[in-house]
Design an enzyme around this catalytic site. Structure first.
Site, short mmCIF file in Angstrom:
data_model
loop_
_atom_site.label_atom_id
_atom_site.label_comp_id
_atom_site.label_asym_id
_atom_site.label_seq_id
_atom_site.Cartn_x
_atom_site.Cartn_y
_atom_site.Cartn_z
N PHE A 1 0.85 -1.19 0.00
CA PHE A 1 0.00 0.00 0.00
C PHE A 1 0.89 1.24 0.00
CE2 PHE A 1 -2.28 3.60 1.66
CZ PHE A 1 -3.42 3.57 0.89
N ASP B 1 9.21 2.95 2.06
CA ASP B 1 8.00 3.72 2.37
C ASP B 1 7.78 3.64 3.88
OD1 ASP B 1 5.47 4.66 2.93
OD2 ASP B 1 4.50 3.68 1.21
N LYS C 1 2.30 11.34 7.18
CA LYS C 1 1.46 11.09 8.35
C LYS C 1 1.90 11.90 9.59
CE LYS C 1 -1.12 7.29 6.74
NZ LYS C 1 -0.71 6.19 5.89
C1 LIG Z 1 -0.97 6.19 4.39
C2 LIG Z 1 0.09 5.58 3.56
C3 LIG Z 1 0.40 6.07 2.28
C4 LIG Z 1 -0.39 7.17 1.61
O1 LIG Z 1 -0.40 8.35 2.33
P1 LIG Z 1 -1.57 9.44 2.01
O2 LIG Z 1 -1.18 10.60 2.88
O3 LIG Z 1 -2.86 8.81 2.43
O4 LIG Z 1 -1.50 9.72 0.57
C5 LIG Z 1 1.45 5.48 1.59
N1 LIG Z 1 2.14 4.47 2.13
C6 LIG Z 1 1.88 3.95 3.35
C7 LIG Z 1 2.70 2.84 3.87
C8 LIG Z 1 0.83 4.48 4.09
O5 LIG Z 1 0.54 3.97 5.28
#
Ligand SMILES: *Cc1c(COP(=O)(O)O)cnc(C)c1O
Length: 401
Positions: free
Chosen positions: A140, A225, A254
């Site tokens: 994700f 990520d 985040k």
């Molecule tokens: C939340 C998340 C994203 C995307 O972030 P957004 O601010 O919602 O675009 C990408 N990678 C990971 C692992 C995430 O938890």
């Protein structure tokens, strides 16, 4: 108006791209949130780790107010006096040389993809338009068309094509698959050190280290990520730190915004992020002074309140206790720091009903996919509150058995 009225309005006017638990929240303080009827809940999700510092942190309230009165947006057509400081503080904290600011996590993943491609053409010497990026199954990384182009979740992809080419997907945690997927055209390997959305999947020990080694050997960028796992969630600054892995690029978001403001960033070395020339990439809101002031304070809170250390200690306390719950529904309890998942057996009837039941007892958490309950409280949480939560979790498992 009561909860029902708000829910009806949302059902009527809001696109139905989410299926929220029916807690209509109106107030938050620290680890607690309140709904419009005044019911109090412990937030055990933290906005998917965007609220690691806790709700409405007093230091962030002050910074937001002060900066809101002074200057909020310049665009990077001009300079401001906050972005250079955030950039330096981020590099000091993480050991990288350079940083590119964005707003949402997905935008910073896009930045990492663009950076890796440009680096492949300019530095590595991959022929034009041939660059490949390797990603993992069940990943994700966000919701843009390019990002869902390499998702393996049909829900995220269905009817959103045509998709962006140039991605190769391999199984997560499979080092041989990575070795075999690399070609002379490979620009980067993009990976979550823990797959949170996929259900708190932790790769086998040594996987990240070996993957990094293989990338280095093949002149392939290792991109982590850490949008959800970074800035302390797993008990280290970055989840990659658990294996002493130093990625070529790290993406954060985040909790960088302290729950106040969307702030994300891509961190890397001068050789890599240095590929950008003026005009090649950007964002109107990226690096704005309000975002930067918030992010600077959000980072200071993480460090000064020792949230990373707390995530490690509190996380292992909670994990230990959860592992002791005896229930025929539980398949596995796993986690790293304060990112914990309880995987239920398929016959348990899905994680959702457990979350609904926990909500009635004052604990807000969410299922991820069908069968995993995710626990990710703010990193400021204390042991006594975890033990409060634990009692409720234990009770709900007893009730639903
Ligand atoms: C939340 C998340 C994203 C995307 O972030 P957004 O601010 O919602 O675009 C990408 N990678 C990971 C692992 C995430 O938890």
């Amino acid at each position: 108006m009561d909860s029902r009225d708000y829910i009806l309005l949302e059902e009527l006017y809001s696109a139905q791209n989410y299926h929220p638990l029916d807690a209509v929240l109106t107030k938050g303080k620290g680890i607690w949130v309140w709904d419009v009827e005044g019911r109090k809940y412990l937030d055990f999700l933290s906005g998917y780790s965007a609220v690691n510092q806790g709700h409405c942190h007093p230091r962030l309230i002050k910074v937001v107010k002060d900066q809101a009165k002074r200057l909020t947006l310049t665009s990077r057509a001009f300079r401001n006096d906050q972005w250079p400081l955030l950039a330096k503080e981020l590099c000091d904290l993480t050991g990288f040389d350079m940083v590119l600011p964005m707003n949402s996590g997905a935008e910073s993943i896009e930045t990492a993809i663009k950076t890796a491609r440009k680096w492949a053409y300019k530095v590595k010497g991959v022929p034009k338009d041939k660059a490949e990026i390797i990603a993992c199954a069940n990943n994700f990384h966000g919701r843009t068309v390019t990002i869902v182009s390499f998702s393996t979740e049909s829900l995220y992809r269905n009817d959103f094509g045509p998709f962006t080419p140039g991605f190769v997907v391999i199984p997560y945690g499979d080092i041989d698959a990575l070795r075999q997927a690399i070609t002379p055209y490979t620009a980067a390997f993009l990976v979550e050190p823990v797959q949170a959305e996929a259900g708190i999947l932790i790769p086998p020990p040594g996987y990240l280290r070996e993957a990094k080694r293989i990338c280095a050997e093949n002149n392939v960028l290792f991109i982590a990520d850490e949008i959800q796992t970074g800035l302390g969630r797993t008990g280290r600054l970055f989840a990659c730190d658990h294996e002493e892995v130093r990625p070529d690029m790290v993406v954060i978001g985040k909790s960088l915004g302290g729950g106040y403001y969307p702030v994300s960033a891509t961190l890397s070395t001068r050789q890599i992020l240095g590929v950008f020339k003026p005009g090649e990439h950007g964002s109107t809101f990226g690096g704005n002074p309000l975002a930067c002031a918030v992010a600077r304070e959000a980072l200071r809170i993480i460090q000064e309140e020792k949230l990373i250390e707390n995530a490690a200690v509190a996380g292992s306390y909670l994990l230990d206790r959860l592992k002791k719950i005896k229930s025929r529904h539980i398949k596995e309890v796993r986690g790293l720091g304060l990112l914990i998942g309880i995987e239920l057996k398929p016959e348990a009837g899905g994680a959702r009903r457990f979350c609904e039941e926990l909500k009635k007892d004052g604990l807000l958490c969410r299922e991820t996919h069908e069968n995993v309950i995710r626990f990710a409280p703010p990193l400021i949480i204390k042991q006594k509150d975890l033990s409060w939560a634990y009692k409720r979790i234990k009770k709900v498992f007893k009730q639903l058995s």
